[in-house]
Design a protein around this motif. Sequence first.
Motif, PDB file in Angstrom:
ATOM      1  N   HIS A  44      -8.387  10.845   1.653  1.00 53.00           N
ATOM      2  CA  HIS A  44      -7.216  10.428   2.236  1.00 53.00           C
ATOM      3  C   HIS A  44      -6.999  11.781   3.347  1.00 53.00           C
ATOM      4  N   SER A  45      -7.049  13.112   2.772  1.00 54.63           N
ATOM      5  CA  SER A  45      -6.440  14.146   3.876  1.00 54.63           C
ATOM      6  C   SER A  45      -7.587  14.836   4.479  1.00 54.63           C
ATOM      7  N   LYS A  51      11.371   5.699   2.242  1.00 58.46           N
ATOM      8  CA  LYS A  51      10.761   4.710   1.231  1.00 58.46           C
ATOM      9  C   LYS A  51      10.780   5.146   0.119  1.00 58.46           C
ATOM     10  N   ASP A  82      -1.638   7.279  -4.168  1.00 57.04           N
ATOM     11  CA  ASP A  82      -2.443   7.008  -2.898  1.00 57.04           C
ATOM     12  C   ASP A  82      -1.527   7.147  -1.572  1.00 57.04           C
ATOM     13  N   TRP A  83      -0.381   6.632  -1.832  1.00 54.59           N
ATOM     14  CA  TRP A  83       0.590   6.544  -0.519  1.00 54.59           C
ATOM     15  C   TRP A  83       1.189   7.997  -0.385  1.00 54.59           C
ATOM     16  N   MET A 143       5.808  -1.601   2.568  1.00 58.23           N
ATOM     17  CA  MET A 143       5.399  -0.269   3.601  1.00 58.23           C
ATOM     18  C   MET A 143       4.764  -0.782   4.800  1.00 58.23           C
ATOM     19  N   MET A 200     -14.662  22.867  -1.949  1.00 56.97           N
ATOM     20  CA  MET A 200     -13.832  22.500  -0.752  1.00 56.97           C
ATOM     21  C   MET A 200     -12.840  23.697  -0.745  1.00 56.97           C
ATOM     22  N   THR A 206       2.984  19.669   6.382  1.00 61.18           N
ATOM     23  CA  THR A 206       2.948  19.928   7.744  1.00 61.18           C
ATOM     24  C   THR A 206       4.196  20.667   8.206  1.00 61.18           C
ATOM     25  N   HIS A 263      -0.372  10.793  -0.462  1.00 63.71           N
ATOM     26  CA  HIS A 263      -1.362  11.596   0.456  1.00 63.71           C
ATOM     27  C   HIS A 263      -0.933  11.592   2.184  1.00 63.71           C
ATOM     28  N   SER A 264      -0.803  10.352   2.479  1.00 65.29           N
ATOM     29  CA  SER A 264      -0.806  10.343   4.023  1.00 65.29           C
ATOM     30  C   SER A 264       0.666  10.175   4.444  1.00 65.29           C
ATOM     31  N   ASN A 265       1.708  10.219   3.527  1.00 68.64           N
ATOM     32  CA  ASN A 265       3.077  10.099   3.958  1.00 68.64           C
ATOM     33  C   ASN A 265       3.735  11.323   3.215  1.00 68.64           C
ATOM     34  N   SER A 275     -11.658  12.080  -7.572  1.00 69.96           N
ATOM     35  CA  SER A 275     -11.650  13.312  -6.862  1.00 69.96           C
ATOM     36  C   SER A 275     -12.121  12.985  -5.491  1.00 69.96           C
ATOM     37  N   ARG A 289       1.845  14.584   3.551  1.00 70.11           N
ATOM     38  CA  ARG A 289       1.510  15.053   4.938  1.00 70.11           C
ATOM     39  C   ARG A 289       2.788  15.553   5.545  1.00 70.11           C
ATOM     40  N   GLU A 336      -8.808  18.119  -6.904  1.00 70.94           N
ATOM     41  CA  GLU A 336      -7.890  17.089  -6.608  1.00 70.94           C
ATOM     42  C   GLU A 336      -6.782  16.990  -7.555  1.00 70.94           C
ATOM     43  N   LYS A 387     -19.256  18.282   4.617  1.00 68.48           N
ATOM     44  CA  LYS A 387     -18.553  18.327   3.373  1.00 68.48           C
ATOM     45  C   LYS A 387     -19.254  17.209   2.423  1.00 68.48           C
ATOM     46  N   GLU A 435      -2.206  -0.235  -1.139  1.00 69.83           N
ATOM     47  CA  GLU A 435      -3.077   0.873  -1.055  1.00 69.83           C
ATOM     48  C   GLU A 435      -4.492   0.655  -1.601  1.00 69.83           C
TER      49      GLU A 435
END
Lengths: 245, 245
Positions: free
Chosen positions: B104-105, A146, A101-102, B51, A51, A113, A104-106, B98, A109, A66, B146, B66
């Motif tokens: 997620h991303s 949060k 898990d939460w 959430m 990756m 970014t 990753h996208s919150n 992994s 990210r 990861e 991938k 999640e």
Amino acid sequence: MKLKVYADRMSQPSRAVLIFCKVNGIDFQEVKVDISKRQQLSPEYKEINPMGQVPTIVDGRFKLFESHAILIYLACVFPGVPDHWYPADLFRRARINSVLDWHHSNLRRGCFTYVINMVLGPALGLRLDPQAAAEAEKLLSSSLSKIESVWLKGNGKFLLGGLQPSIADLSLVCEIMQLEVLDDKDRVRILAPHKKVQQWIENTKIATSPYFDEVHNVLFKAKARYQEQRLKSWSSSGTSLKSKM
Amino acid sequence: MKLKVYADRMSQPSRAVLIFCKVNGIDFQEVKVDISKRQQLSPEYKEINPMGQVPTIVDGRFKLFESHAILIYLACVFPGVPDHWYPADLFRRARINSVLDWHHSNLRRGCFTYVINMVLGPALGLRLDPQAAAEAEKLLSSSLSKIESVWLKGNGKFLLGGLQPSIADLSLVCEIMQLEVLDDKDRVRILAPHKKVQQWIENTKIATSPYFDEVHNVLFKAKARYQEQRLKSWSSSGTSLKSKM
């Protein structure tokens, strides 16, 4: 054969894994993969991690990437890692998985970014994008809210009311530390409303001392470099303003 | 007290959890949380999941959200779940973690953002954004590549060379199934280059039959509705074009 950790300390998940190993006395060899030189995309490194990302570990014949998966693996496999990092109790473990898990996208990210589009992009061959940064700041700030209202609810020193840190504390705090490379006014604007978050960062630093600062040192140096660049750019724009007057 | 699963079958992580429960004979009660009516944001639901997302489970006094954390919890806690879903072997488990973290991303972010900006946005009160869709399609396509070159490398029927599915297969395939609501030409353009991915989706459907199709039925109905809308819109634009000629 000693555990190998392929990492770049400018990467927040790399730092989390390195600090975890050091705090828990895991014998390992750190192998630098310089992201600014695109070493993570070299054919040699892609043999280890197809990756093309850091961190990766190689434990004997076993390769894993990861950072969350790595932290869980290290906590489960290496003897002597205290239970609080990733408790054997399935309910506590499940809640830590939920935070991870939460993340990753919150928080990740938003934070990633924002920092890429405000400061770090050019070092990675990307252009800065103020609009993307503004969007990311919203997600970052709502994620910090949060964390404060959900994961830091109650009186625990750490996430989920913990008295000692878990791998979730380490992962999320290392992410937030990336804000160090920002101009101070931006960093303060983002963190100031979140007093509990600030205290939790401090608690995590203390619980992982002296390794937290040691591993973050490269980030503190980068912070100083970026700050110097900003001062130079302000001072030269001041000069050009004067010369026009 | 029976396990409660709060879910909306239009949400891909909800579907993964529901299929997992059904395939493994877990006795549970499904509680519909209608995202199109913003029920996930109601004060009552936020007591269960602050959430404001689906799915969430309530197992006795224990609440968890999640979807990956939920799948891991269910696989570990409910007796009789076959080992292949989340193997006790730490090495195999680490590699599944992994994949789940990577998801997620990469696949999730690409697929979700694409579908929201191409079709589903308005149902959730968001506008369609073709530029965001185009960006997301790149990430989606590179993620599918991938999956094919890394996770489906070799001759296994499932990810990581598995002969039987794990929770990672279920989670990722449910994500890709969201593409069903697209116009067929878009879905075919995206999936056509990835023959191994197509076969793997089929393998996962078969391994979880008949529950896979049963739980996806609401998506297939939505697909038909969107297709009908498209035909109407084309036909009326054809009429207006004719009337202008």
